[in-house]
Design a protein around this motif. Structure first.
Motif, PDB file in Angstrom:
ATOM      1  N   ASN A   1       0.823  -1.219   0.000  1.00 49.42           N
ATOM      2  CA  ASN A   1       0.000   0.000   0.000  1.00 49.42           C
ATOM      3  C   ASN A   1       0.854   1.264   0.000  1.00 49.42           C
ATOM      4  O   ASN A   1       0.513   2.249  -0.637  1.00 49.42           O
ATOM      5  CB  ASN A   1      -0.957   0.008   1.195  1.00 49.42           C
ATOM      6  N   ARG A   2       1.977   1.191   0.731  1.00 49.42           N
ATOM      7  CA  ARG A   2       2.868   2.349   0.761  1.00 49.42           C
ATOM      8  C   ARG A   2       3.395   2.635  -0.646  1.00 49.42           C
ATOM      9  O   ARG A   2       3.450   3.778  -1.090  1.00 49.42           O
ATOM     10  CB  ARG A   2       4.026   2.066   1.733  1.00 49.42           C
ATOM     11  N   ILE A   3       3.779   1.578  -1.359  1.00 50.01           N
ATOM     12  CA  ILE A   3       4.371   1.755  -2.689  1.00 50.01           C
ATOM     13  C   ILE A   3       3.316   2.169  -3.714  1.00 50.01           C
ATOM     14  O   ILE A   3       3.547   3.074  -4.520  1.00 50.01           O
ATOM     15  CB  ILE A   3       5.109   0.469  -3.137  1.00 50.01           C
ATOM     16  N   THR A   4       2.146   1.530  -3.674  1.00 51.47           N
ATOM     17  CA  THR A   4       1.108   1.903  -4.659  1.00 51.47           C
ATOM     18  C   THR A   4       0.618   3.330  -4.402  1.00 51.47           C
ATOM     19  O   THR A   4       0.319   4.066  -5.337  1.00 51.47           O
ATOM     20  CB  THR A   4      -0.080   0.917  -4.646  1.00 51.47           C
TER      21      THR A   4
ATOM     22  N   PHE B   1      11.682   9.701  -8.032  1.00 49.95           N
ATOM     23  CA  PHE B   1      12.456   8.464  -7.974  1.00 49.95           C
ATOM     24  C   PHE B   1      11.581   7.310  -8.472  1.00 49.95           C
ATOM     25  O   PHE B   1      10.389   7.270  -8.194  1.00 49.95           O
ATOM     26  CB  PHE B   1      12.918   8.168  -6.544  1.00 49.95           C
ATOM     27  N   SER B   2      12.190   6.383  -9.198  1.00 52.71           N
ATOM     28  CA  SER B   2      11.452   5.200  -9.643  1.00 52.71           C
ATOM     29  C   SER B   2      11.293   4.243  -8.460  1.00 52.71           C
ATOM     30  O   SER B   2      11.986   4.367  -7.454  1.00 52.71           O
ATOM     31  CB  SER B   2      12.202   4.519 -10.786  1.00 52.71           C
ATOM     32  N   VAL B   3      10.377   3.292  -8.598  1.00 49.07           N
ATOM     33  CA  VAL B   3      10.130   2.329  -7.516  1.00 49.07           C
ATOM     34  C   VAL B   3      11.407   1.549  -7.199  1.00 49.07           C
ATOM     35  O   VAL B   3      11.771   1.357  -6.029  1.00 49.07           O
ATOM     36  CB  VAL B   3       8.981   1.353  -7.902  1.00 49.07           C
TER      37      VAL B   3
ATOM     38  N   ILE C   1       3.020   5.488  -6.094  1.00 51.23           N
ATOM     39  CA  ILE C   1       2.833   5.460  -7.554  1.00 51.23           C
ATOM     40  C   ILE C   1       1.663   6.353  -7.970  1.00 51.23           C
ATOM     41  O   ILE C   1       1.765   7.157  -8.892  1.00 51.23           O
ATOM     42  CB  ILE C   1       2.596   4.008  -8.051  1.00 51.23           C
ATOM     43  N   VAL C   2       0.535   6.222  -7.267  1.00 49.11           N
ATOM     44  CA  VAL C   2      -0.670   6.988  -7.628  1.00 49.11           C
ATOM     45  C   VAL C   2      -0.424   8.488  -7.481  1.00 49.11           C
ATOM     46  O   VAL C   2      -0.909   9.294  -8.264  1.00 49.11           O
ATOM     47  CB  VAL C   2      -1.878   6.558  -6.747  1.00 49.11           C
ATOM     48  N   ASN C   3       0.372   8.868  -6.479  1.00 54.95           N
ATOM     49  CA  ASN C   3       0.559  10.295  -6.217  1.00 54.95           C
ATOM     50  C   ASN C   3       1.538  10.989  -7.145  1.00 54.95           C
ATOM     51  O   ASN C   3       1.738  12.186  -7.063  1.00 54.95           O
ATOM     52  CB  ASN C   3       0.990  10.509  -4.761  1.00 54.95           C
TER      53      ASN C   3
ATOM     54  N   THR D   1       0.937   0.672 -15.782  1.00 52.72           N
ATOM     55  CA  THR D   1       1.846   1.027 -14.686  1.00 52.72           C
ATOM     56  C   THR D   1       2.773  -0.152 -14.375  1.00 52.72           C
ATOM     57  O   THR D   1       3.964   0.035 -14.114  1.00 52.72           O
ATOM     58  CB  THR D   1       1.052   1.431 -13.420  1.00 52.72           C
ATOM     59  N   ALA D   2       2.223  -1.367 -14.446  1.00 48.13           N
ATOM     60  CA  ALA D   2       3.052  -2.568 -14.223  1.00 48.13           C
ATOM     61  C   ALA D   2       4.199  -2.613 -15.227  1.00 48.13           C
ATOM     62  O   ALA D   2       5.354  -2.875 -14.862  1.00 48.13           O
ATOM     63  CB  ALA D   2       2.189  -3.823 -14.343  1.00 48.13           C
TER      64      ALA D   2
END
Length: 325
Positions: free
Chosen positions: A34-37, A100-102, A40-42, A81-82
């Motif tokens: 959830n932290r990572i997604t 920054f990228s994931v 991504i959404v933001n 996104t994947a």
């Protein structure tokens, strides 16, 4: 940014609701996920893909969208996104849209798992709702994007690429995703109708024009978008160069190929190549091809009655050609 806001105006309500639904579609019981997604959404970009989905659906369906339209837009964003998260791992890229990228923040293994998670979320969102037609449209797009990337890698080793192969690469790599968004918008409100294929073609034409515009930035003098000569340094064969290569006399052709293959890091040599391509009409040729795709896309739109959604799609087609980066 104004033009993008203008395009978005007739679907502002749908886009807000879509964002809420999209966030929900990403949720998981794992806190790290959830932290990572959430991250991504933001850091989303202009959101062109869902905009295409909603504008097309509303244009062909008297301003109405359905739940399927929201699901279709979410699925395409999840799966796209994947692929971006996986791309950043493959390219060893630390930035995406200025953030920054994931993989830069959470390392490659986690980034690959996140990509897999988003992919499965997208698949399940369609399967759970029996949207098999929408899932097929998206799955075909992902397959073609992979094929396009691999075709480009295969052909890049030998620089004798034809215009036909170039079009096939950009059709698969770039145009197929925009085509999927448009055909998905149509299928979400009018499944199995002729509009599904017509809108797919419309999106494909926009995608082709979009990629040629990107190619042209490499030759721009003004420092907008990417700096000049990057494609040549990376040995990427773009339309202006391909056109000039294919009509160059033997000696010049050998010089061009040698320059791109063996001297692509030499700044003055890259400049010489750029000026040769310009002098020999490579840019004019690419511009005329790009405008051809643009005109064909506008002709498809002209078959529909006037509406604010049609106007926005027209603006979108022209924005692709006139954008500065």
């Amino acid at each position: 940014m104004k033009i993008v806001e203008q395009i978005k105006q007739p679907i502002a309500f749908e886009m807000e609701l879509f964002e809420q639904k999209f966030r929900l579609s990403m949720s998981s019981k794992v806190a790290l996920l959830n932290r990572i997604t959430h991250y991504i959404v933001n850091r989303k970009g202009k959101q062109m893909r869902p905009m295409f989905v909603f504008l097309v659906a509303k244009m062909i369906n008297h301003g109405e969208v359905s739940e399927r339209t929201y699901r279709g837009a979410s699925v395409i964003e999840l799966i796209h996104t994947a692929t971006l998260v996986h791309d950043d791992v493959v390219d060893d890229s630390n930035r995406r849209r200025g953030f920054f990228s994931v993989n830069a923040l959470w390392k490659n293994k986690i980034a690959v798992l996140i990509g897999d998670f988003l992919l499965s979320k997208g698949l399940l969102l369609s399967i759970d709702n029996n949207d098999f037609d929408l899932l097929k449209i998206i799955s075909v797009a992902v397959r073609e994007m992979s094929e396009g990337e691999l075709l480009q890698i295969e052909k890049a080793r030998r620089l004798d690429i034809t215009e036909e192969v170039y079009y096939e690469i950009i059709r698969q790599k770039t145009a197929t995703l925009i085509a999927a968004c448009c055909s998905l918008g149509a299928a979400s409100v009018k499944p199995n109708s002729p509009e599904v294929e017509q809108m797919r073609r419309f999106g494909e034409l926009i995608g082709m024009a979009f990629q040629i515009k990107d190619d042209l930035f490499d030759y721009g003098d003004d420092q907008i978008g990417k700096p000049t000569g990057i494609d040549i340094k990376e040995q990427k064969m773009t339309l202006p160069l391909i056109h000039v290569l294919n009509k160059a006399p033997k000696k010049e052709k050998a010089w061009l190929i040698n320059s791109v293959k063996n001297h692509n890091k030499n700044k003055s040599r890259v400049k010489e190549v750029i000026s040769y391509v310009k002098t020999e009409g490579g840019l004019d040729y690419a511009v005329s091809k790009m405008k051809g795709f643009q005109m064909e896309a506008l002709e498809i739109l002209n078959q529909y009655p006037d509406s604010e959604f049609k106007n926005s799609l027209e603006l979108m087609v022209n924005y692709v050609i006139d954008r500065k980066k």
